[in-house]
Structure formats: C-alpha cells, structure tokens
Design an enzyme around this catalytic site. Sequence first.
Site, PDB file in Angstrom:
ATOM      1  CB  CYS A  71      -0.867   0.033   1.150  1.00 38.99           C
ATOM      2  SG  CYS A  71      -2.121   1.301   1.550  1.00 38.99           S
ATOM      3  CB  CYS A  77      -3.168   4.588   6.383  1.00 41.08           C
ATOM      4  SG  CYS A  77      -4.860   3.783   6.838  1.00 41.08           S
ATOM      5  CB  CYS A 157      -8.263   0.311   1.534  1.00 37.49           C
ATOM      6  SG  CYS A 157      -7.677  -0.632   2.725  1.00 37.49           S
ATOM      7  CD  GLN A 278     -16.160 -11.330  14.228  1.00 36.22           C
ATOM      8  OE1 GLN A 278     -15.221 -10.655  13.914  1.00 36.22           O
ATOM      9  NE2 GLN A 278     -16.049 -11.655  15.311  1.00 36.22           N
ATOM     10  CE1 TYR A 307     -20.840  -7.643  26.931  1.00 35.77           C
ATOM     11  CE2 TYR A 307     -20.461 -10.014  27.412  1.00 35.77           C
ATOM     12  CZ  TYR A 307     -20.371  -8.844  28.028  1.00 35.77           C
ATOM     13  OH  TYR A 307     -20.161  -8.349  29.244  1.00 35.77           O
ATOM     14  CD  GLU A 328     -25.933  -6.749  21.067  1.00 34.36           C
ATOM     15  OE1 GLU A 328     -25.253  -7.423  21.091  1.00 34.36           O
ATOM     16  OE2 GLU A 328     -26.001  -5.422  20.938  1.00 34.36           O
ATOM     17  CG  ASP A 380     -18.267 -12.623  20.186  1.00 32.54           C
ATOM     18  OD1 ASP A 380     -17.337 -11.792  20.392  1.00 32.54           O
ATOM     19  OD2 ASP A 380     -18.977 -12.818  18.908  1.00 32.54           O
ATOM     20  CB  CYS A 407     -11.689  -8.491  18.784  1.00 27.56           C
ATOM     21  SG  CYS A 407     -12.389  -7.399  19.853  1.00 27.56           S
TER      22      CYS A 407
HETATM   23  C1  SAM Z   1     -18.309  -8.699  19.253  1.00 29.98           C
HETATM   24  S1  SAM Z   1     -20.048  -8.419  19.191  1.00 29.98           S
HETATM   25  C2  SAM Z   1     -20.418  -9.723  19.269  1.00 29.98           C
HETATM   26  C3  SAM Z   1     -21.657 -10.282  18.257  1.00 29.98           C
HETATM   27  C4  SAM Z   1     -22.118 -11.753  18.000  1.00 29.98           C
HETATM   28  N1  SAM Z   1     -21.712 -12.608  19.039  1.00 29.98           N
HETATM   29  C5  SAM Z   1     -21.942 -11.909  16.664  1.00 29.98           C
HETATM   30  O1  SAM Z   1     -20.951 -12.914  16.446  1.00 29.98           O
HETATM   31  O2  SAM Z   1     -22.469 -11.604  15.682  1.00 29.98           O
HETATM   32  C6  SAM Z   1     -20.158  -7.600  20.615  1.00 29.98           C
HETATM   33  C7  SAM Z   1     -21.706  -7.432  20.802  1.00 29.98           C
HETATM   34  O3  SAM Z   1     -21.871  -6.859  22.211  1.00 29.98           O
HETATM   35  C8  SAM Z   1     -22.786  -6.045  22.352  1.00 29.98           C
HETATM   36  N2  SAM Z   1     -22.745  -5.295  23.800  1.00 29.98           N
HETATM   37  C9  SAM Z   1     -21.811  -4.255  24.139  1.00 29.98           C
HETATM   38  N3  SAM Z   1     -21.943  -4.037  25.254  1.00 29.98           N
HETATM   39  C10 SAM Z   1     -22.717  -4.874  25.722  1.00 29.98           C
HETATM   40  C11 SAM Z   1     -23.324  -5.056  27.164  1.00 29.98           C
HETATM   41  N4  SAM Z   1     -23.075  -4.329  28.068  1.00 29.98           N
HETATM   42  N5  SAM Z   1     -24.238  -5.811  27.347  1.00 29.98           N
HETATM   43  C12 SAM Z   1     -24.944  -6.493  26.100  1.00 29.98           C
HETATM   44  N6  SAM Z   1     -24.382  -6.425  24.984  1.00 29.98           N
HETATM   45  C13 SAM Z   1     -23.169  -5.802  24.758  1.00 29.98           C
HETATM   46  C14 SAM Z   1     -22.509  -5.114  21.054  1.00 29.98           C
HETATM   47  O4  SAM Z   1     -23.486  -4.301  20.498  1.00 29.98           O
HETATM   48  C15 SAM Z   1     -22.267  -6.120  20.176  1.00 29.98           C
HETATM   49  O5  SAM Z   1     -23.350  -6.461  19.336  1.00 29.98           O
END
Ligand code: SAM
Length: 466
Positions: A71, A77, A157, A278, A307, A328, A380, A407
């Site tokens: 790049c 960047c 990019c 993702q 999550y 969520e 997650d 992550c």
């Molecule tokens: C890394 S993503 C995981 C999404 C899902 N597991 C997937 O693979 O599609 C994290 C998720 O957690 C949600 N989130 C963030 N803080 C949160 C909280 N305190 N309680 C519940 N969900 C939350 C975000 O909105 C997001 O959708």
Amino acid sequence: MHKNDELIGNVSAIGSNMEGIVRINEFICFVPYALLGEKIKFKVLKITKNIAFCKLLEVLTPAEERVRPVCRVFTKCGGCQLQHVKYKEQLKLKTNLVSDCFKKIAGISVKVSPCFKSDAEYEYRNKLQLPIRSVGGEPKIGFFAESSHRIVETDDCPIQQSWTKNVISVFKEFINATGISCYDESSFQGLLRHVVVRNVDKALIIVVVINGTSLYKSEVLISLLAKRFLKFSLYVNENLSTSNVILGEKNTLLFGDGVYEDEEFSIKYPVTPMSFMQVNSAVKRKLYNDVIKTINADENTTVIDAYSGAGLMTAMLAKNAKKAIGIEIVSEAVDAANKLAVKNSLSHKITNYCAPCEDKLPEIISEIRAEKGNVAVVLDPPRKGCDKRVLQALNKALPNKIVYVSCSPQTLARDLGILTGSLVYENNELKRCETPNGNYVIEKVQPYDMFPQTKHVETLVLLTRK
Ligand SMILES: C[S@@+](CC[C@H](N)C(=O)[O-])C[C@H]1O[C@@H](n2cnc3c(N)ncnc32)[C@H](O)[C@@H]1O
C-alpha cells in the site's frame, strides 16, 4: 536520551502493538515497523520516564521476514501495522502476542495453538468505514492516521474488497458535482461525516452518516451509485453529536430494499445498517463453526449467548441445544435476532433479551442453573471485555462450560485471570494470586487471523469447570 536524538540499536523484542523494542541503557524504545533481530536507525519523538516513543529512519540489517508493503500509504494510515512482514511471520507474531498477554497480564502459562490463517491475505474486509472531513475548507476522503483523526487521503485500500475503490470515487464525484459540505471537527459544521458500507451476498448496504437531518441532493448520489453498482441500498444516518462515535441512532432508507439476507450453516439471517458483522467472512465461518463444535450442546444443554449481536450464533447454538438465550444491548440487533429465530423456525428454542449483560446474566443464570441439565455460556464481548459483574455471576453460578471469543488479547487475559483465579479483587483492585484456586481451567486457546496485515487478532478460549 533526548527528544530528536538519532540512535542505532538492535530490536530485541516485539511489543503489544507489534512495534520493535530496542533497549538502550535504562530506556525501552518503541519503534513501529521494526522487526525482531533487525539493526535499525531511529529517531526519538517523545520520552516519558524510561520509555521512548520513536520513529524508524532506516533498516540497517533487514530481517529475513521483511517484505515490501503493497500500500502506498502504509505507515501513514492507521489501518495496517504488518504489511512489511511475511504472512507466515504475522501469524507467529499473533500467536506469541496472545501467549505473552496471558503471561504478563494474568500470570497464565498455557499452550496457545498456532494462529488459524486467513486464505485471503488482502481484499478480505466486507465492511468499509470511510471518514469524510473538511480540512481548511478542502474536502478529504481517506482513513484516519494511527491514534488520530487526521485523514490520510487515498483512492483505494488493499485489505478492503474491490468495490471500495468505486465507493471512494463515487463520493469524490458527488462532492465535486454538488459542492455538499463536509464535516469539520474543529467547528462541528458541515454535513458529510462518514460512509459505512457492508457487502452482503453481492449487494452493498451504503450508509451515509450526516451531521444533519436530510442528505442534500441525494438523487445525484443515487444516480452515481447506480452507474457503478447493480444491487445496493442507501441509508442516511443522522449523527448530530460532537463525539467520535461513527453512527447516530436514526437511519432512513433512501433507496433499495434496505435489508439483505445472508446464510450461514443453513441459518438465514438479515443484515441491517446497525448489525454487528465480523469483517472477514471466511475466517468468521471457521470461528463460528469452532464455537458450535466446542460448546457441543445436546438436548440437555441450555446455552447462554452473552453479547449476542444480531443472533446468528444464538440460532446456530439453538439447533442442537435444549434452548438458547441471547443477551444484547442494541435493540435493533435484538429485533433482527428475533426475526431470525422466527424465519429459521427456532423461536420455540430461543429467548432474546435486550439488556446489558452485567444486569441480565446475573439475574437469569442462577435460575437456569437450578433447572435440570447442563448450562454452557458463550461470551463474545466488545474490546473492553466483560464487566466485572458478568464474571462474578459466572464464578457464582458455575456453568459447566464457557467459550470466550475475544478481539482483545489484553482484556481476554484479564477476564481469564478472574475466572481461573490467577487474578483476584482486593479492595476493588485486581491483584495477582500466586496459588490460583479458581473455578475454571483453560482447555484450549485458538487464535484466528480475522484481520491480516493488522495488529489485531481474534481468539477462542474453552474453559471447563474444575
Ligand atoms: C463482538 S460483538 C459480538 C456479536 C455476536 N456474538 C456475533 O458474533 O455476531 C459484541 C456485541 O456486544 C454488544 N454489547 C456491547 N456491550 C454490551 C453489554 N454491556 N451488554 C450486552 N451487549 C453488549 C454489542 O452491541 C455487540 O453486538
């Protein structure tokens, strides 16, 4: 050592942001884009106590793993940190990063499997986040420089899929043709702020984020997009805040169907502007598959998907389980998850809660534990990791199995420390415990290269009860 000193040294380690580390007397010098074993010339930019932040000036003895970055704006960047490293070595660096974080942050020594590779080393990103700004009255489109809001202008990019180039050129044309104003971060004036695009099953969901309530000359933009793309939807997102958050809460559909459907493991799921996705579809498939295999739920198992985003994983987990419960915080994602459950004839097995995990998980987990059968939990969370209350609830209710997808190796290490007992709270502060006596043991650690060319890594960890 002084600011602006030019020094020569050997890189003896790699830091958590993938920078080279050179030790000179009592100073630890961080030099981005330098590789292990290289002899380099560098300049000191900033010093705090015994830490120096530096700039690479010249590689005097290059490492064998060094390659030419593809790049034009690499190092300017902030998107990529590893284009100068052979791909095989990038994978090793990520495996080591996970293992180092576990040791340094939580005192955990455990085997980390080699990082799972991405078949696409470039052009893998199915999502684009493109800032648009006005700088000194001039419109600028590109990506932010590392840890900054300075735009580095570019036409393309290499880690983005090939449609990105056309999106950038359409927006340049739109600005030129209409004279629409762009957002100025110092005065908070100007309309165009960001363009966020997702590629779903060969269609694009294009979201124009504006500092206002209606998009000026949207018909011009629609006609420019229609010349380049066969299947797309255009939303306008209102973000009138002065914060750095990219998306505001209100989306209005200006063109197209608005929602596109994708399919994974025979689960059909809708993608909307707010749903989490993702960024690397092929690696996502492998990761989700491994989550399902590792949880290995049967008709006696209740799975809590904490999550849960738009509920794809919840639905995949529900298929073989007694039931699955998603938690969520974003209501639009929960609506999508409920629709997905109905569409896939799984609503009798799925309950989705719209709530913060720190409130809902403690509330429901003991009740579920009291029912007959096994309980497994998938975590997650976003980069900041799990709230303390989530981990405390798990340590109290003791589900049989926890699969943690993360992550951020740093917050993952902290949270694993709390679950395995190597980190304990003393007066509200986390302290190392030399004789860990936690409730869980780590059975498996598998990193995935969801983000080639960058410092980021996704990791799956399996914890079982002692
Ligand atoms: C890394 S993503 C995981 C999404 C899902 N597991 C997937 O693979 O599609 C994290 C998720 O957690 C949600 N989130 C963030 N803080 C949160 C909280 N305190 N309680 C519940 N969900 C939350 C975000 O909105 C997001 O959708």
